[in-house]
Scaffold this motif. Structure first.
Motif, short mmCIF file in Angstrom:
data_model
loop_
_atom_site.label_atom_id
_atom_site.label_comp_id
_atom_site.label_asym_id
_atom_site.label_seq_id
_atom_site.Cartn_x
_atom_site.Cartn_y
_atom_site.Cartn_z
N PRO A 1 0.92 -1.15 0.16
CA PRO A 1 -0.05 -0.10 0.00
C PRO A 1 0.82 1.37 -0.01
O PRO A 1 0.52 2.38 -0.39
N ALA A 2 2.23 1.28 0.59
CA ALA A 2 2.94 2.45 0.20
C ALA A 2 3.37 2.89 -0.98
O ALA A 2 3.88 4.05 -1.34
N VAL A 3 3.24 1.74 -1.89
CA VAL A 3 3.90 2.16 -3.49
C VAL A 3 3.32 3.08 -4.03
O VAL A 3 3.68 3.99 -4.62
N LYS A 4 1.63 3.18 -4.13
CA LYS A 4 0.96 3.78 -4.80
C LYS A 4 1.08 5.39 -4.54
O LYS A 4 1.62 6.23 -5.31
N PRO A 5 1.06 5.79 -3.08
CA PRO A 5 1.34 7.08 -2.88
C PRO A 5 2.64 7.76 -3.14
O PRO A 5 2.71 8.77 -3.59
N ALA B 1 3.84 13.08 -10.05
CA ALA B 1 3.26 14.35 -9.75
C ALA B 1 4.45 15.52 -9.88
O ALA B 1 4.36 16.52 -10.54
N ASP B 2 5.60 15.16 -9.27
CA ASP B 2 6.76 16.10 -9.22
C ASP B 2 7.88 15.92 -10.27
O ASP B 2 8.90 16.75 -10.36
N GLY B 3 7.58 15.04 -10.97
CA GLY B 3 8.31 14.88 -12.17
C GLY B 3 9.64 14.25 -11.85
O GLY B 3 10.69 14.30 -12.54
N GLY C 1 7.79 4.69 -29.72
CA GLY C 1 6.50 5.08 -28.89
C GLY C 1 6.55 5.25 -27.58
O GLY C 1 5.51 5.78 -26.99
N VAL C 2 7.72 5.61 -27.14
CA VAL C 2 7.90 6.18 -25.75
C VAL C 2 7.80 7.52 -25.67
O VAL C 2 8.16 8.25 -26.41
N THR C 3 7.19 7.68 -24.47
CA THR C 3 6.61 9.20 -23.99
C THR C 3 7.83 9.70 -23.31
O THR C 3 7.93 9.23 -22.06
N PHE C 4 8.33 11.00 -23.62
CA PHE C 4 9.30 11.63 -22.81
C PHE C 4 8.76 12.85 -22.36
O PHE C 4 7.88 13.47 -22.65
N THR C 5 8.91 13.00 -20.85
CA THR C 5 8.33 14.01 -19.91
C THR C 5 9.44 15.44 -20.13
O THR C 5 9.13 16.42 -19.61
N VAL C 6 10.84 14.79 -20.08
CA VAL C 6 11.92 15.83 -20.56
C VAL C 6 12.73 15.58 -21.64
O VAL C 6 13.06 14.36 -21.68
N PRO C 7 12.76 16.33 -22.68
CA PRO C 7 13.49 16.14 -23.65
C PRO C 7 15.02 16.12 -23.39
O PRO C 7 15.48 16.63 -22.53
N PRO C 8 15.84 15.74 -24.43
CA PRO C 8 17.60 15.98 -24.03
C PRO C 8 17.63 17.47 -23.75
O PRO C 8 17.49 18.24 -24.06
N LEU D 1 8.95 7.25 -13.72
CA LEU D 1 9.84 8.07 -14.65
C LEU D 1 11.10 7.35 -14.69
O LEU D 1 11.43 7.15 -13.55
N VAL D 2 11.83 7.50 -15.64
CA VAL D 2 13.08 7.02 -15.89
C VAL D 2 13.98 7.93 -16.67
O VAL D 2 13.57 8.51 -17.55
#
Length: 129
Positions: free
Chosen positions: A61-65, A72-74, A96-103, A121-122
């Motif tokens: 149960p601790a994993v989801k929050p 949420a904080d990126g 098809g991978v979605t990037f939240t921060v480009p190079p 996020l990785v």
């Protein structure tokens, strides 16, 4: 002391294994059934006897929050080294991978951040020479 195993929590181990092997290019090291889950690790093909990444079920149960707050904080949960962030960004975007921060140039290195489709996020990084 050395790092031998680290992990990421994943929603679905089968989906995570497909993403981490078929898309990212890691190789399966261990796939051992453990009840409804598996002891499932991947390694870099460049270092098959090196550190393993555990694709760990996210039932606790601790994993989801925890993961929701990081998303949420990126904030990336993991970081992988690559030779060329731009080339890897292009390869993964075409897959098809979605990037939240480009190079992005961060001074001593280049980074980019993507969604692993499994709740994390990785960040990928390449140090400048």
């Amino acid at each position: 002391m050395r790092i031998e195993l680290t992990g990421v929590f994943v929603h679905d181990q089968a989906k995570a294994l497909a993403f981490y092997t078929d898309v990212l290019g890691f190789q399966t090291r261990h796939d051992i059934p453990l009840g409804q889950d598996r002891w499932l690790t991947v390694v870099s093909p460049d270092d098959p006897d090196g550190p393993e990444l555990l694709l760990e079920p996210s039932h606790h149960p601790a994993v989801k929050p925890y993961r929701d707050a990081l998303m949420a904080d990126g904030i990336p949960l993991a970081q992988f080294a690559v030779d060329d962030v731009d080339a890897e960004h292009q390869r993964l975007t075409e897959a098809g991978v979605t990037f939240t921060v480009p190079p992005t140039d961060v001074g001593e290195a280049w980074i980019a951040v993507f969604d692993d489709t499994c709740g994390n996020l990785v960040q990928i990084i390449s140090a400048k020479s």
